[in-house]
Enzyme design. Structure first.
Site, short mmCIF file in Angstrom:
data_model
loop_
_atom_site.label_atom_id
_atom_site.label_comp_id
_atom_site.label_asym_id
_atom_site.label_seq_id
_atom_site.Cartn_x
_atom_site.Cartn_y
_atom_site.Cartn_z
N TRP A 136 -41.43 7.15 2.62
CA TRP A 136 -40.51 6.47 1.69
C TRP A 136 -39.88 7.45 0.72
O TRP A 136 -38.67 7.41 0.47
CB TRP A 136 -41.25 5.37 0.93
CG TRP A 136 -40.38 4.66 -0.07
CD1 TRP A 136 -39.60 3.55 0.17
CD2 TRP A 136 -40.20 5.00 -1.45
NE1 TRP A 136 -38.94 3.19 -0.98
CE2 TRP A 136 -39.28 4.06 -2.00
CE3 TRP A 136 -40.71 5.99 -2.28
CZ2 TRP A 136 -38.87 4.09 -3.32
CZ3 TRP A 136 -40.30 6.03 -3.61
CH2 TRP A 136 -39.39 5.09 -4.12
N THR A 155 -40.09 0.20 5.16
CA THR A 155 -41.29 -0.21 4.40
C THR A 155 -40.95 -0.56 2.96
O THR A 155 -41.84 -1.01 2.22
CB THR A 155 -42.34 0.91 4.40
OG1 THR A 155 -41.80 2.07 3.74
CG2 THR A 155 -42.77 1.28 5.81
N ASP A 156 -39.71 -0.37 2.55
CA ASP A 156 -39.32 -0.64 1.16
C ASP A 156 -39.31 -2.14 0.90
O ASP A 156 -38.66 -2.91 1.62
CB ASP A 156 -37.92 -0.05 0.91
CG ASP A 156 -37.49 -0.21 -0.53
OD1 ASP A 156 -37.76 0.70 -1.33
OD2 ASP A 156 -36.88 -1.26 -0.87
N TYR A 157 -40.01 -2.56 -0.15
CA TYR A 157 -40.11 -4.00 -0.44
C TYR A 157 -38.74 -4.62 -0.70
O TYR A 157 -38.44 -5.72 -0.22
CB TYR A 157 -41.02 -4.24 -1.65
CG TYR A 157 -41.07 -5.70 -2.06
CD1 TYR A 157 -41.90 -6.60 -1.38
CD2 TYR A 157 -40.27 -6.20 -3.08
CE1 TYR A 157 -41.94 -7.94 -1.72
CE2 TYR A 157 -40.29 -7.54 -3.43
CZ TYR A 157 -41.12 -8.41 -2.75
OH TYR A 157 -41.15 -9.73 -3.08
#
Length: 204
Positions: A136, A155-157
């Site tokens: 990330w 994977t970034d919220y």
């Protein structure tokens, strides 16, 4: 990033096209004058913190070096851990920043000129050997410093949340699901990520 990217995305994805029309032009402007060392230090400082808290801590760290706009790797290595901890960095982030500094001096973290000639995959492989730097963190550097056009941080919220809101999903997509759907967005996935972040602001 470019009008051509937006046109491609509007044609390829009707749902995304609605978000683009509501948000307007993409305003992502990479900070290309920022060195990889500086970008990594800033990204690590922001890990797991909101923007305001991270900015405050980073300002305190920079204030330890009043005669510089930003500390050099040698400056960080010479700074006692307790001084960095006193600025608000955790023990883990202090260790990470020192490793970024050491590996910059060693050449593991490339110079701005060298990194510009490397592929995204080469940069990811090289930089994830640095303590505290995961995929990330490298993706943020690729997007916000180097301006690479086809980065999708699955994977970034915020990206996952924006996708769920835009596409009416009851739960967050898995990284794999997002990656599969994103094939139609190539080679402009950085622009998509920016719009998905804006979708969270727009729709939640």
């Amino acid at each position: 990033m470019t009008p051509e990217a937006v046109q491609h995305l509007v044609r390829s994805d009707k749902t995304l096209a609605r978000i683009i029309r509501k948000v307007g032009p993409c305003r992502l402007t990479p900070k290309k004058r920022r060195s990889p060392f500086e970008a990594l230090v800033q990204s690590v400082a922001h890990q797991q913190l909101n923007g305001t808290a991270a900015t405050t801590i980073l300002r305190r760290v920079i204030a330890l070096y009043p005669h510089r706009r930003f500390p050099l790797p040698e400056d960080l290595l010479r700074t006692p851990d307790e001084h960095l901890r006193g600025a608000g960095l955790s023990r883990a982030k202090t260790a990470s920043l020192k490793d970024i500094a050491a590996k910059t001096i060693q050449g593991v973290v490339p110079t701005a000129r060298r990194i510009a000639k490397m592929s995204d995959a080469e940069i990811l492989e090289r930089l994830t050997t640095v303590r505290g730097v995961g995929p990330w963190t490298v993706e943020m550097l690729l997007m916000f410093t180097l301006g690479r056009p086809d980065v999708l941080p699955v994977t970034d919220y915020g990206v996952r949340r924006g996708f769920a809101l835009a596409y009416g999903l009851g739960e967050l997509p898995t990284p794999c699901e997002l990656l599969n759907h994103g094939e139609k967005w190539r080679p402009h996935r950085t622009t998509v990520a920016w719009y998905l972040w804006r979708a969270v602001e727009l729709l939640q």
